[in-house]
Design an enzyme around this catalytic site. Structure first.
Site, PDB file in Angstrom:
ATOM      1  N   HIS A 192      -2.353  -3.266  -3.573  1.00  0.00           N
ATOM      2  CA  HIS A 192      -3.755  -3.141  -3.193  1.00  0.00           C
ATOM      3  C   HIS A 192      -4.649  -3.061  -4.435  1.00  0.00           C
ATOM      4  O   HIS A 192      -5.684  -3.705  -4.513  1.00  0.00           O
ATOM      5  CB  HIS A 192      -3.922  -1.904  -2.308  1.00  0.00           C
ATOM      6  CG  HIS A 192      -5.259  -1.789  -1.663  1.00  0.00           C
ATOM      7  ND1 HIS A 192      -5.666  -0.636  -1.060  1.00  0.00           N
ATOM      8  CD2 HIS A 192      -6.285  -2.658  -1.518  1.00  0.00           C
ATOM      9  CE1 HIS A 192      -6.880  -0.798  -0.573  1.00  0.00           C
ATOM     10  NE2 HIS A 192      -7.281  -2.015  -0.842  1.00  0.00           N
TER      11      HIS A 192
ATOM     12  N   CYS B 164      -3.613   2.754  -5.468  1.00  0.00           N
ATOM     13  CA  CYS B 164      -2.719   2.318  -4.397  1.00  0.00           C
ATOM     14  C   CYS B 164      -2.076   0.969  -4.730  1.00  0.00           C
ATOM     15  O   CYS B 164      -2.783   0.036  -5.088  1.00  0.00           O
ATOM     16  CB  CYS B 164      -3.523   2.209  -3.095  1.00  0.00           C
ATOM     17  SG  CYS B 164      -2.629   1.526  -1.701  1.00  0.00           S
TER      18      CYS B 164
ATOM     19  N   TYR C  61      -1.988  -1.502   8.995  1.00  0.00           N
ATOM     20  CA  TYR C  61      -0.834  -2.137   8.358  1.00  0.00           C
ATOM     21  C   TYR C  61       0.069  -2.805   9.385  1.00  0.00           C
ATOM     22  O   TYR C  61       0.179  -2.344  10.522  1.00  0.00           O
ATOM     23  CB  TYR C  61      -0.007  -1.095   7.589  1.00  0.00           C
ATOM     24  CG  TYR C  61      -0.815  -0.232   6.662  1.00  0.00           C
ATOM     25  CD1 TYR C  61      -1.443  -0.773   5.542  1.00  0.00           C
ATOM     26  CD2 TYR C  61      -0.957   1.125   6.906  1.00  0.00           C
ATOM     27  CE1 TYR C  61      -2.192   0.019   4.685  1.00  0.00           C
ATOM     28  CE2 TYR C  61      -1.706   1.928   6.053  1.00  0.00           C
ATOM     29  CZ  TYR C  61      -2.325   1.370   4.953  1.00  0.00           C
ATOM     30  OH  TYR C  61      -3.068   2.150   4.115  1.00  0.00           O
TER      31      TYR C  61
ATOM     32  N   LYS D 284      -8.778   1.787  -6.982  1.00  0.00           N
ATOM     33  CA  LYS D 284      -7.866   2.866  -6.592  1.00  0.00           C
ATOM     34  C   LYS D 284      -6.491   2.552  -7.140  1.00  0.00           C
ATOM     35  O   LYS D 284      -6.225   1.429  -7.556  1.00  0.00           O
ATOM     36  CB  LYS D 284      -7.837   3.076  -5.083  1.00  0.00           C
ATOM     37  CG  LYS D 284      -7.639   1.812  -4.267  1.00  0.00           C
ATOM     38  CD  LYS D 284      -7.535   2.067  -2.777  1.00  0.00           C
ATOM     39  CE  LYS D 284      -8.831   2.470  -2.162  1.00  0.00           C
ATOM     40  NZ  LYS D 284      -8.765   2.677  -0.724  1.00  0.00           N
TER      41      LYS D 284
ATOM     42  N   HIS E 222       0.843  -1.193   0.000  1.00  0.00           N
ATOM     43  CA  HIS E 222       0.000   0.000   0.000  1.00  0.00           C
ATOM     44  C   HIS E 222       0.879   1.244   0.000  1.00  0.00           C
ATOM     45  O   HIS E 222       2.077   1.168   0.267  1.00  0.00           O
ATOM     46  CB  HIS E 222      -0.856   0.044   1.276  1.00  0.00           C
ATOM     47  CG  HIS E 222      -1.759  -1.120   1.461  1.00  0.00           C
ATOM     48  ND1 HIS E 222      -3.067  -1.117   1.048  1.00  0.00           N
ATOM     49  CD2 HIS E 222      -1.539  -2.344   2.026  1.00  0.00           C
ATOM     50  CE1 HIS E 222      -3.624  -2.279   1.359  1.00  0.00           C
ATOM     51  NE2 HIS E 222      -2.719  -3.040   1.954  1.00  0.00           N
TER      52      HIS E 222
END
Length: 159
Positions: free
Chosen positions: A130, A140, A54, A138, A25
């Protein structure tokens, strides 16, 4: 970069859950914002999490900080947390808040070392971003993790 194998918790956090993947990420913060796990923890607590989501955070200088303990299921990728380790690097957007791979050389090196160690320690098969997960819309972590990890594996094959 500050990294020691002791940074990856050993016997106390040995595999108490089945881990089969690493999900990378980004913090979606601009390169000028030098933050770490404590700041991201604050963000996540404000969002209603019980801790940082995380397991590791990689700072701009390459320092690897412990987030959520490995033996605890993460909160970083809905539907995939139970069997994964979440690693977040600080950055991922430019000063205009647009997705961009802003990893420093130190972050790239630390990410390589951390992923390599975790893959070996937990016999992990998949290292993905991700954005590579189903139903994720997204950018990411703002770089192609699958391609990057493939190149890393080529390097590791020489050792």
């Amino acid at each position: 970069m500050v990294f020691q194998t002791s940074d990856i918790k050993g016997s106390r956090y040995m595999q108490k859950r089945h881990i089969n993947s690493i999900i990378l990420h980004c913090s979606a913060s601009p390169p000028s914002l030098d933050i770490g796990a404590s700041t991201i923890r604050e963000w996540h607590l404000k969002r209603g999490f019980d801790d940082i989501g995380y397991h590791y955070v990689i700072r701009l200088n390459g320092k690897i900080e412990q987030g959520r303990p490995i033996n605890r299921i993460g909160a970083h990728a809905s539907g995939f947390n139970k069997h994964s380790i979440g690693i977040c690097y600080v950055g991922g957007v430019n000063d205009k808040n647009e997705c961009e791979d802003t990893r420093t050389d130190s972050q790239k090196f630390a990410m390589f070392l951390l992923c390599s160690k975790l893959v070996e320690q937990y016999n992990i098969q998949d290292v993905v971003g991700h954005r590579d997960l189903p139903r994720v819309n997204k950018c990411c972590p703002s770089f192609d993790v699958v391609s990057w990890w493939g190149k890393c594996l080529e390097i590791l094959d020489h050792f």
